[in-house]
Design a protein around this motif. Structure first.
Motif, PDB file in Angstrom:
ATOM      1  N   ILE A   8       0.813  -1.225   0.142  1.00 20.34           N
ATOM      2  CA  ILE A   8       0.051  -0.076  -0.018  1.00 20.34           C
ATOM      3  C   ILE A   8       0.899   1.249   0.208  1.00 20.34           C
ATOM      4  O   ILE A   8       0.362   2.196  -0.702  1.00 20.34           O
ATOM      5  CB  ILE A   8      -0.838   0.140   1.420  1.00 20.34           C
ATOM      6  N   ALA A  12       1.198   4.213  -2.918  1.00 18.95           N
ATOM      7  CA  ALA A  12       1.140   5.543  -2.498  1.00 18.95           C
ATOM      8  C   ALA A  12       2.382   6.461  -3.066  1.00 18.95           C
ATOM      9  O   ALA A  12       2.333   7.281  -3.731  1.00 18.95           O
ATOM     10  CB  ALA A  12       0.745   5.701  -0.997  1.00 18.95           C
ATOM     11  N   ALA A  43      -2.868   4.973  -2.288  1.00 24.13           N
ATOM     12  CA  ALA A  43      -3.073   4.126  -1.065  1.00 24.13           C
ATOM     13  C   ALA A  43      -4.684   3.667  -0.963  1.00 24.13           C
ATOM     14  O   ALA A  43      -4.762   2.470  -0.785  1.00 24.13           O
ATOM     15  CB  ALA A  43      -2.706   4.953   0.040  1.00 24.13           C
ATOM     16  N   GLY A  46      -5.008   0.782  -3.376  1.00 23.55           N
ATOM     17  CA  GLY A  46      -4.371  -0.430  -2.755  1.00 23.55           C
ATOM     18  C   GLY A  46      -5.135  -1.063  -1.789  1.00 23.55           C
ATOM     19  O   GLY A  46      -5.226  -2.289  -1.756  1.00 23.55           O
ATOM     20  N   VAL A  47      -5.741  -0.262  -0.856  1.00 24.66           N
ATOM     21  CA  VAL A  47      -6.675  -0.800   0.133  1.00 24.66           C
ATOM     22  C   VAL A  47      -7.816  -1.410  -0.404  1.00 24.66           C
ATOM     23  O   VAL A  47      -8.123  -2.594  -0.110  1.00 24.66           O
ATOM     24  CB  VAL A  47      -7.057   0.214   1.218  1.00 24.66           C
ATOM     25  N   ILE A  50      -6.918  -4.955  -2.070  1.00 27.96           N
ATOM     26  CA  ILE A  50      -6.771  -5.899  -1.113  1.00 27.96           C
ATOM     27  C   ILE A  50      -7.966  -6.592  -0.372  1.00 27.96           C
ATOM     28  O   ILE A  50      -8.268  -7.653  -0.104  1.00 27.96           O
ATOM     29  CB  ILE A  50      -5.686  -5.423  -0.076  1.00 27.96           C
TER      30      ILE A  50
END
Length: 73
Positions: A8, A12, A43, A46-47, A50
């Motif tokens: 993550i 970013a 970020a 990415g979260v 996931i």
């Protein structure tokens, strides 16, 4: 867990640095705020990715647990 945080954070940084160098703003303050926004977006992306991997896995485990309770021993 640490690996996930590194991924993550890496996303970013990647988005932020790319936005910083590709910005067309001349004021450093505006460039930095644009890069910070891009880093936050990276970020968040990415979260989100996931979570899209984890939630179906949890539902699969819940389903398997339920089948084991019904049919298993």
């Amino acid at each position: 867990m640490t690996t996930i945080l590194w991924i993550i954070g890496g996303l970013a940084v990647l988005f932020g640095v790319f936005a910083l160098f590709s910005s067309d703003k001349s004021d450093p303050k505006e460039r930095a705020s644009e890069a910070l926004g891009a880093a936050a977006g990276g970020a968040a992306m990415g979260v989100g990715c996931i979570l899209q991997l984890i939630i179906p896995a949890l539902m699969l485990l819940a389903g398997l647990w339920l089948l084991a309770k019904i049919f298993g021993n």
